[in-house]
Design a protein around this motif. Structure first.
Motif, PDB file in Angstrom:
ATOM      1  N   SER A 138      42.758 -32.170  19.918  1.00 11.43           N
ATOM      2  CA  SER A 138      43.583 -33.311  20.322  1.00 11.43           C
ATOM      3  C   SER A 138      44.580 -32.976  21.421  1.00 11.43           C
ATOM      4  CB  SER A 138      44.301 -33.920  19.119  1.00 11.43           C
ATOM      5  OG  SER A 138      44.849 -32.942  18.300  1.00 11.43           O
ATOM      6  N   CYS A 139      44.704 -31.697  21.772  1.00 11.84           N
ATOM      7  CA  CYS A 139      45.706 -31.289  22.766  1.00 11.84           C
ATOM      8  C   CYS A 139      45.095 -30.841  24.088  1.00 11.84           C
ATOM      9  CB  CYS A 139      46.543 -30.132  22.236  1.00 11.84           C
ATOM     10  SG  CYS A 139      47.298 -30.427  20.651  1.00 11.84           S
ATOM     11  N   VAL A 190      58.746 -33.030  13.847  1.00  8.53           N
ATOM     12  CA  VAL A 190      58.221 -32.930  15.211  1.00  8.53           C
ATOM     13  C   VAL A 190      56.761 -33.385  15.166  1.00  8.53           C
ATOM     14  CG1 VAL A 190      57.705 -31.381  17.131  1.00  8.53           C
ATOM     15  CG2 VAL A 190      59.773 -31.015  15.764  1.00  8.53           C
ATOM     16  N   PRO A 191      56.496 -34.662  15.462  1.00  8.07           N
ATOM     17  CA  PRO A 191      55.119 -35.154  15.322  1.00  8.07           C
ATOM     18  C   PRO A 191      54.202 -34.684  16.453  1.00  8.07           C
ATOM     19  CG  PRO A 191      56.562 -36.929  16.056  1.00  8.07           C
ATOM     20  CD  PRO A 191      57.432 -35.715  15.866  1.00  8.07           C
ATOM     21  N   GLY A 192      54.797 -34.405  17.622  1.00  8.71           N
ATOM     22  CA  GLY A 192      53.991 -33.969  18.763  1.00  8.71           C
ATOM     23  C   GLY A 192      53.419 -35.134  19.539  1.00  8.71           C
ATOM     24  N   THR A 193      53.075 -34.839  20.778  1.00  9.95           N
ATOM     25  CA  THR A 193      52.580 -35.871  21.701  1.00  9.95           C
ATOM     26  C   THR A 193      51.266 -36.473  21.233  1.00  9.95           C
ATOM     27  OG1 THR A 193      53.636 -34.656  23.484  1.00  9.95           O
ATOM     28  CG2 THR A 193      51.978 -36.291  24.122  1.00  9.95           C
ATOM     29  N   HIS A 194      50.403 -35.640  20.654  1.00 11.91           N
ATOM     30  CA  HIS A 194      49.090 -36.119  20.208  1.00 11.91           C
ATOM     31  C   HIS A 194      48.999 -36.115  18.690  1.00 11.91           C
ATOM     32  CE1 HIS A 194      48.680 -33.939  24.059  1.00 11.91           C
ATOM     33  NE2 HIS A 194      47.889 -34.923  24.411  1.00 11.91           N
ATOM     34  N   GLY A 195      50.139 -36.090  18.017  1.00 18.80           N
ATOM     35  CA  GLY A 195      50.116 -35.988  16.559  1.00 18.80           C
ATOM     36  C   GLY A 195      49.732 -34.602  16.075  1.00 18.80           C
ATOM     37  N   ALA A 196      49.744 -33.609  16.967  1.00 17.80           N
ATOM     38  CA  ALA A 196      49.307 -32.255  16.597  1.00 17.80           C
ATOM     39  C   ALA A 196      50.479 -31.315  16.308  1.00 17.80           C
ATOM     40  CB  ALA A 196      48.412 -31.674  17.678  1.00 17.80           C
ATOM     41  N   GLY A 197      51.702 -31.843  16.268  1.00 18.84           N
ATOM     42  CA  GLY A 197      52.849 -31.013  15.889  1.00 18.84           C
ATOM     43  C   GLY A 197      52.610 -30.417  14.510  1.00 18.84           C
ATOM     44  N   GLY A 198      52.754 -29.113  14.378  1.00 19.83           N
ATOM     45  CA  GLY A 198      52.550 -28.466  13.088  1.00 19.83           C
ATOM     46  C   GLY A 198      51.101 -28.214  12.713  1.00 19.83           C
ATOM     47  N   PHE A 227      43.412 -26.779  20.676  1.00 18.66           N
ATOM     48  CA  PHE A 227      42.996 -27.667  19.587  1.00 18.66           C
ATOM     49  C   PHE A 227      42.548 -28.995  20.208  1.00 18.66           C
ATOM     50  CE2 PHE A 227      44.436 -30.567  15.996  1.00 18.66           C
ATOM     51  CZ  PHE A 227      43.414 -30.198  15.131  1.00 18.66           C
ATOM     52  N   CYS A 262      49.944 -26.113  19.252  1.00 16.99           N
ATOM     53  CA  CYS A 262      49.764 -26.385  17.817  1.00 16.99           C
ATOM     54  C   CYS A 262      51.093 -26.363  17.069  1.00 16.99           C
ATOM     55  CB  CYS A 262      48.819 -25.360  17.185  1.00 16.99           C
ATOM     56  SG  CYS A 262      47.107 -25.576  17.663  1.00 16.99           S
ATOM     57  N   VAL A 263      52.163 -25.998  17.728  1.00 17.13           N
ATOM     58  CA  VAL A 263      53.471 -26.006  17.084  1.00 17.13           C
ATOM     59  C   VAL A 263      54.219 -27.289  17.471  1.00 17.13           C
ATOM     60  CG1 VAL A 263      55.625 -24.729  16.655  1.00 17.13           C
ATOM     61  CG2 VAL A 263      53.500 -23.478  17.073  1.00 17.13           C
ATOM     62  N   THR A 264      54.603 -27.407  18.752  1.00 13.58           N
ATOM     63  CA  THR A 264      55.392 -28.594  19.112  1.00 13.58           C
ATOM     64  C   THR A 264      54.594 -29.657  19.866  1.00 13.58           C
ATOM     65  OG1 THR A 264      56.184 -27.758  21.248  1.00 13.58           O
ATOM     66  CG2 THR A 264      57.464 -27.136  19.305  1.00 13.58           C
ATOM     67  N   ASP A 265      53.355 -29.354  20.276  1.00 15.71           N
ATOM     68  CA  ASP A 265      52.486 -30.340  20.927  1.00 15.71           C
ATOM     69  C   ASP A 265      53.223 -31.111  22.040  1.00 15.71           C
ATOM     70  OD1 ASP A 265      50.457 -32.155  21.543  1.00 15.71           O
ATOM     71  OD2 ASP A 265      50.658 -33.304  19.684  1.00 15.71           O
TER      72      ASP A 265
END
Lengths: 313, 313
Positions: free
Chosen positions: B287-288, A153-161, B285, B252-255
């Motif tokens: 970037s989000c 799960v990369p996330g919309t802004h690359g902030a997944g995880g 965060f 910060c988990v799934t963004d």
């Protein structure tokens, strides 16, 4: 027939490269230095030269190579493009578009290093056999990676995880590296554990093995914890309460099969998992209390494994 | 050629049924009562009779129906089986296996009602055009649904999106309905807002329009908030700070691309979104911080839409 895949985890100083069978078996691993000069323009050509050299050495024709997975220490878009990667000096590079022509068209995929490490642990590491997990990397900082249904799960802004940066203490006075205050990372990274230890040591306390330690480290805290040191116990319980509660929140979001705990701090092993799990269970939503906990088992090779998995899935 | 799909959102008192074109256009919607007698054994036959009646009425042959999506008020496994559904009286029912034979083999899929509502809002509602979102339903409780890459995240234990039960206040004395203490739901549901309001009203405070309200409700709080009532402002700011911070953790988990806010409380509209977004941005965060906020727009039909989307994807 496709027999092989390459996993290439590009770090700021070295690239870890693995040749894998499509089954997931590691055939050979080696490293090449990362040349960050001139905006990192040699990095991908150096990787290509190393891969082609290995194929020649082993007599592997390109028809037998399924693809090449690349891990990058920074945010990566779904199409493999990187806007900025400070550690490599890169700006606006599309990894597959640059690397595929150098590799005679062998397919290339790219992902973020923390995310591919999570994928690697799912594939051949602590999360083997699971399809969804949350990887928690307790190192200098706290990183992570979310896997759902065997996918990153990369996330919309690359902030997944980016789980190190949830705010767990809105009353914190000291700033995190990210600029905000009270992030999980400030308490549960190796650095955070040292800080907690120094706070407890500064308070009045009974005799502790930690009083004799010259340079307090997360390792020293866990080593003395294992010797039933009372003060180390307090430090570790505080760390575990904060981390266990955070993980219980994540369980209400993606509800993973397993939490895989890695990074330098995780070398403390089973006692660490056990105490975090204790506080996790206390805080967890009723249906999630039995979520598994596992230690990461691939160490610094997790990223390389995950890179290979990117193209072997 | 497949032209149609059915969405059937089964609730404790009525089943909301929609006939959709495969494009997502709603053709017609209607309801049938949910007969929960005798362990709910008539529910699926009643649904089948209604669907077949509609097909006959409109002259739709089964060859033109892509499938039937079913929403259930409880946890549903990936294969459509339901271990227990208290609201329907069900135990150990596999929805596709029971319903497909009654529908001459038209394919059936089933999902949890909160999750399909999130999918519906992604498809034709407040999250239209987005592929990943977190739906937050502020009703009697706080529910949710996680969508990543246009797919529901059901979770290992069916707890994916159970965001009302993250612990936001470990010092809380009063228990949540789930048995734990300090859940998000205890502060940010309609019930939670009333509780916050009563706490503020019990303290010494300046003149407030809320003093004249007979029965405090979340609606009354937001109505007076819109009239710039100082006390209502304090209540809403506290609600929004708690919710905004929680959403920043989820980012910060799934963004996600967007947070879609629904449920009865969301009728307060844009002022609610704005104040939650303010606290979200403070806590998020880096970037989000620009993650979008949107109001749910399908109301009680969201589940029915999402059910159709289950089988039209």
């Amino acid at each position: 027939m496709k027999k092989y895949g390459f996993g290439v985890d590009i770090g700021g100083t070295t690239c870890k490269i693995g040749l894998f069978e499509t089954t997931g078996q590691l055939v050979e691993k080696w490293e090449v230095p990362t040349d960050t000069q001139e905006a990192g323009k040699n990095i991908l050509p150096d990787v290509a030269a190393s891969l082609k050299g290995k194929m020649q050495e082993r007599g592997i024709p390109k028809e037998e190579v399924e693809g090449i997975g690349i891990g990058i220490p920074g945010p990566v878009q779904a199409d493999g493009s990187v806007a900025v990667c400070v550690n490599l000096g890169w700006k606006n590079i599309n990894v597959p578009k640059e690397l595929e022509p150098l590799m005679d068209g062998i397919p290339v995929k790219a992902g973020n290093d923390a995310n591919v490490a999570a994928l690697g642990e799912m594939w051949q590491g602590g999360g083997k056999g699971c399809k969804s997990l949350i990887m928690v990397t307790l190192g200098t900082g706290v990183g992570g990676g979310i896997i759902i249904d065997e996918q990153i799960v990369p996330g919309t802004h690359g902030a997944g995880g980016e789980i190190g940066h949830i705010v767990v203490n809105p009353h914190e006075k000291i700033a995190c590296n990210c600029g905000r205050k009270g992030c999980l990372e400030q308490y549960c990274s190796a650095t955070g554990i040292v800080r907690l230890a120094k706070e407890f040591l500064a308070e009045e306390h009974g005799p502790s093995l930690l009083d004799d330690v010259q340079e307090i480290s997360a390792k020293a805290v866990f080593d003395t914890y294992k010797e039933n040191d009372a003060l180390a116990g307090k430090i570790v319980e505080k760390f575990a309460r904060i981390l266990g509660r955070a993980l219980s929140s994540f369980a209400c979001v993606t509800d993973p099969e397993v939490f895989v705990i890695g990074g330098g701090v995780s070398k403390a092993g089973t006692p660490l998992i056990d105490v975090v799990n204790k506080y996790y269970k206390e805080a967890a939503f009723s249906s999630c209390t039995d979520t598994k906990f596992a230690l990461a088992s691939l160490g610094n090779d997790a990223g390389m494994y995950g890179c290979a998995r990117l193209i072997l899935e």
